[in-house]
Design a protein around this motif. Sequence first.
Motif, short mmCIF file in Angstrom:
data_model
loop_
_atom_site.label_atom_id
_atom_site.label_comp_id
_atom_site.label_asym_id
_atom_site.label_seq_id
_atom_site.Cartn_x
_atom_site.Cartn_y
_atom_site.Cartn_z
N LEU A 1 0.83 -1.21 0.00
CA LEU A 1 0.00 0.00 0.00
C LEU A 1 0.86 1.26 0.00
N ILE A 2 1.96 1.24 0.76
CA ILE A 2 2.83 2.42 0.85
C ILE A 2 3.63 2.62 -0.43
N PHE A 3 4.39 1.61 -0.83
CA PHE A 3 5.28 1.76 -1.98
C PHE A 3 4.52 1.91 -3.28
N ALA A 4 3.46 1.13 -3.45
CA ALA A 4 2.71 1.20 -4.70
C ALA A 4 1.97 2.53 -4.84
N SER A 5 1.66 3.17 -3.73
CA SER A 5 0.99 4.47 -3.77
C SER A 5 1.98 5.60 -4.08
N ILE A 6 3.24 5.42 -3.69
CA ILE A 6 4.25 6.47 -3.88
C ILE A 6 4.92 6.36 -5.24
N PHE A 7 5.35 5.15 -5.60
CA PHE A 7 6.11 4.97 -6.84
C PHE A 7 5.20 4.38 -7.91
N ASP A 8 4.76 5.21 -8.83
CA ASP A 8 3.83 4.75 -9.87
C ASP A 8 4.38 4.94 -11.28
N GLY A 9 5.68 5.18 -11.40
CA GLY A 9 6.27 5.37 -12.73
C GLY A 9 6.56 4.06 -13.42
N ASP A 10 7.00 4.15 -14.67
CA ASP A 10 7.35 2.97 -15.46
C ASP A 10 8.84 2.68 -15.34
N ILE A 11 9.20 1.39 -15.29
CA ILE A 11 10.61 1.01 -15.28
C ILE A 11 11.02 0.44 -16.64
N ALA A 12 10.02 0.17 -17.47
CA ALA A 12 10.25 -0.32 -18.84
C ALA A 12 8.95 -0.12 -19.61
N PRO A 13 8.99 -0.14 -20.92
CA PRO A 13 7.75 0.02 -21.69
C PRO A 13 6.69 -1.00 -21.28
N GLY A 14 5.57 -0.51 -20.79
CA GLY A 14 4.47 -1.39 -20.40
C GLY A 14 4.62 -2.04 -19.05
#
Length: 262
Positions: free
Chosen positions: A36-49
């Motif tokens: 809940l904490i990490f997924a709410s803070i870091f929502d960018g892409d690390i690779a296409p898709g």
Amino acid sequence: MSVDLARRQGIVELKQFTRSREAVVFTMAFPVIMILIFASIFDGDIAPGVKFTQYFITGMIATGLMTVGFQSLAIQIPIERDKGVLKRYRGTPMPKWVYFAGKVLMVAGIGVAEVAILLAVSIALFDLEAPASAGKWFTFAWVSILGLSACTLCGIAFSSVPRNARGATAVVTPVALVLQFISGVFFVFTDLPVWMQQVAAIFPLKWMCQGLRSVFLPNSFAAAEPAGSWELGKVALILAAWCVVGLVLCVRTFSWQNKYSR
């Protein structure tokens, strides 16, 4: 009769676990809270898709299995040893293997519940896609079973390391946290220093994370792995090897009473 004893012992272990609020919160809720904490803070892409959320969640599922199998047993067993529970078990006519069978059944039950909760939260709140084929579900099953088995055996073996119950948490928790940081749970594995990747590759968690990534991430992401592929054969081999190593260590090191208090 022996199978029935093992089943009853497993039920007793599960009841004892659920009656300990601290154990339930730490074991079951901690991975959910971290998602809940990490997924709410870091929502960018690390690779296409591929979002960081997807990557992180697969690592937290592996962490949940490690927490249930390794961390909980490595802390719980020294407590039972110091309280004299193991000594009393040893003095009963009950076969010794029944005690361990009870622990295995407890870990299996909690592990299934843990994975179900993590998947439900991730799919409902963070758009994680469930495995799309029978083959991926099969991979998910064998990686989870082998990983949980390796962690369980290593947890039982590591329970002989703490000198007493009071020091168990202080000894076990840092080990678990270090493994999470170097195994690609909180960070993309290939972004870590090479020496850290090499150390992590010795232990099961890194391979559990990699196997689960093959289930939940697009096949195209395999090229971003250190070897350029999922290496599922190697994942199976190393996790199976750790099952063997864990079993050997259990047989050689497990003690029914505190060796430091004799």
